[in-house]
Motif scaffolding. Structure first.
Motif, PDB file in Angstrom:
ATOM      1  N   VAL A 156      43.648  86.280  11.765  1.00  0.00           N
ATOM      2  CA  VAL A 156      42.439  85.928  12.502  1.00  0.00           C
ATOM      3  C   VAL A 156      42.279  84.411  12.547  1.00  0.00           C
ATOM      4  N   GLU A 157      42.569  83.760  11.458  1.00  0.00           N
ATOM      5  CA  GLU A 157      42.481  82.291  11.432  1.00  0.00           C
ATOM      6  C   GLU A 157      43.445  81.678  12.437  1.00  0.00           C
ATOM      7  N   GLN A 158      44.632  82.254  12.552  1.00  0.00           N
ATOM      8  CA  GLN A 158      45.605  81.776  13.545  1.00  0.00           C
ATOM      9  C   GLN A 158      45.082  81.995  14.961  1.00  0.00           C
ATOM     10  N   GLU A 159      44.488  83.163  15.222  1.00  0.00           N
ATOM     11  CA  GLU A 159      43.894  83.444  16.538  1.00  0.00           C
ATOM     12  C   GLU A 159      42.805  82.418  16.856  1.00  0.00           C
ATOM     13  N   ARG A 160      41.974  82.095  15.867  1.00  0.00           N
ATOM     14  CA  ARG A 160      40.897  81.118  16.057  1.00  0.00           C
ATOM     15  C   ARG A 160      41.470  79.750  16.413  1.00  0.00           C
ATOM     16  N   ARG A 161      42.466  79.319  15.653  1.00  0.00           N
ATOM     17  CA  ARG A 161      43.084  78.007  15.912  1.00  0.00           C
ATOM     18  C   ARG A 161      43.703  77.943  17.313  1.00  0.00           C
ATOM     19  N   ILE A 162      44.416  78.992  17.684  1.00  0.00           N
ATOM     20  CA  ILE A 162      45.058  79.018  19.004  1.00  0.00           C
ATOM     21  C   ILE A 162      43.999  79.020  20.108  1.00  0.00           C
ATOM     22  N   ALA A 163      42.952  79.839  19.942  1.00  0.00           N
ATOM     23  CA  ALA A 163      41.907  79.907  20.969  1.00  0.00           C
ATOM     24  C   ALA A 163      41.242  78.548  21.154  1.00  0.00           C
ATOM     25  N   ILE A 164      40.937  77.871  20.062  1.00  0.00           N
ATOM     26  CA  ILE A 164      40.300  76.551  20.164  1.00  0.00           C
ATOM     27  C   ILE A 164      41.264  75.546  20.776  1.00  0.00           C
ATOM     28  N   PHE A 165      42.498  75.525  20.323  1.00  0.00           N
ATOM     29  CA  PHE A 165      43.482  74.592  20.873  1.00  0.00           C
ATOM     30  C   PHE A 165      43.642  74.803  22.378  1.00  0.00           C
ATOM     31  N   ASP A 166      43.874  76.059  22.783  1.00  0.00           N
ATOM     32  CA  ASP A 166      44.070  76.359  24.195  1.00  0.00           C
ATOM     33  C   ASP A 166      42.816  76.049  25.013  1.00  0.00           C
ATOM     34  N   LEU A 167      41.657  76.354  24.450  1.00  0.00           N
ATOM     35  CA  LEU A 167      40.396  76.074  25.142  1.00  0.00           C
ATOM     36  C   LEU A 167      40.229  74.582  25.396  1.00  0.00           C
ATOM     37  N   LEU A 168      40.518  73.778  24.399  1.00  0.00           N
ATOM     38  CA  LEU A 168      40.345  72.334  24.556  1.00  0.00           C
ATOM     39  C   LEU A 168      41.413  71.727  25.470  1.00  0.00           C
ATOM     40  N   GLU A 169      42.578  72.338  25.519  1.00  0.00           N
ATOM     41  CA  GLU A 169      43.646  71.851  26.402  1.00  0.00           C
ATOM     42  C   GLU A 169      43.300  72.060  27.868  1.00  0.00           C
ATOM     43  N   GLU A 170      42.724  73.214  28.164  1.00  0.00           N
ATOM     44  CA  GLU A 170      42.420  73.534  29.556  1.00  0.00           C
ATOM     45  C   GLU A 170      41.248  74.498  29.611  1.00  0.00           C
ATOM     46  N   ASN A 171      40.170  74.082  30.268  1.00  0.00           N
ATOM     47  CA  ASN A 171      39.025  74.954  30.439  1.00  0.00           C
ATOM     48  C   ASN A 171      38.197  74.504  31.630  1.00  0.00           C
ATOM     49  N   ALA A 172      37.374  75.415  32.096  1.00  0.00           N
ATOM     50  CA  ALA A 172      36.402  75.116  33.151  1.00  0.00           C
ATOM     51  C   ALA A 172      35.055  75.608  32.632  1.00  0.00           C
ATOM     52  N   PHE A 173      34.108  74.712  32.489  1.00  0.00           N
ATOM     53  CA  PHE A 173      32.833  75.024  31.850  1.00  0.00           C
ATOM     54  C   PHE A 173      31.757  74.168  32.501  1.00  0.00           C
ATOM     55  N   ALA A 174      30.888  74.797  33.276  1.00  0.00           N
ATOM     56  CA  ALA A 174      29.875  74.049  34.013  1.00  0.00           C
ATOM     57  C   ALA A 174      28.519  74.744  33.911  1.00  0.00           C
ATOM     58  N   PRO A 175      27.656  74.249  33.004  1.00  0.00           N
ATOM     59  CA  PRO A 175      26.296  74.802  32.970  1.00  0.00           C
ATOM     60  C   PRO A 175      25.664  74.702  34.356  1.00  0.00           C
ATOM     61  N   GLN A 176      24.960  75.752  34.745  1.00  0.00           N
ATOM     62  CA  GLN A 176      24.401  75.810  36.098  1.00  0.00           C
ATOM     63  C   GLN A 176      23.044  75.119  36.221  1.00  0.00           C
TER      64      GLN A 176
END
Length: 160
Positions: free
Chosen positions: A23-43
């Protein structure tokens, strides 16, 4: 200039009692991937027109998911709160299939691992679509961002 993306994400560690190495590995990967590429725009537009980048803090309080959105400098912008009732089953199903997946990668044949992984991806994809629906009108996210955020929501639900 608009920069609608997440540059930092944190989880409320007070709500997480225990994490396995998987689970810790999943968390690290999710955060790494999220910070590498994401689209996030509060409306909801900020009064001064601020449109990113954002810092995001995720927590679960009284059965609700809180997404605390901050400016790049850490100043608060808004907190979006979502009820988690619709996520209970996808979270439970995701935990169950992940447990099967972790066991399979240690003992199963490649074909068995692929079958379990396909089921895991299917549950994850459906939960990401649900998250996108629940965020509609509040925060615009792309599918990959929703998938990674769902992974982090699951991490927040680990109770030991």
């Amino acid at each position: 200039m608009a920069d609608p993306r997440i540059i930092d994400v944190t989880l409320d560690e007070r709500t997480i009692l225990w994490r396995s190495a998987d689970v810790e590995q999943e968390r690290r990967i999710a955060i790494f991937d999220l910070l590498e590429e994401n689209a996030f725009a509060p409306q909801r537009k900020a009064a001064d027109g601020y449109a990113g980048p954002y810092r995001l803090h995720l927590s679960v309080e009284e059965g609700r998911l809180a997404l605390a959105i901050r400016r790049e400098d850490g100043a608060p912008l808004e907190t979006i709160v979502l009820g988690l009732a619709q996520f209970r089953r996808p979270i439970r199903d995701y935990f169950a299939i992940c447990d099967s997946y972790y066991k399979a990668i240690r003992n199963a044949t490649p074909a068995q691992i692929e079958t379990v992984d396909m089921a895991r991806r299917g549950i994850h994809d459906e939960a990401a679509r649900l998250l996108m629906e629940r965020l509609d009108g509040k925060i615009a996210v792309d599918f990959a961002t929703a998938r990674r955020l769902f992974t982090l929501i699951c991490v927040l639900h680990i109770r030991g």
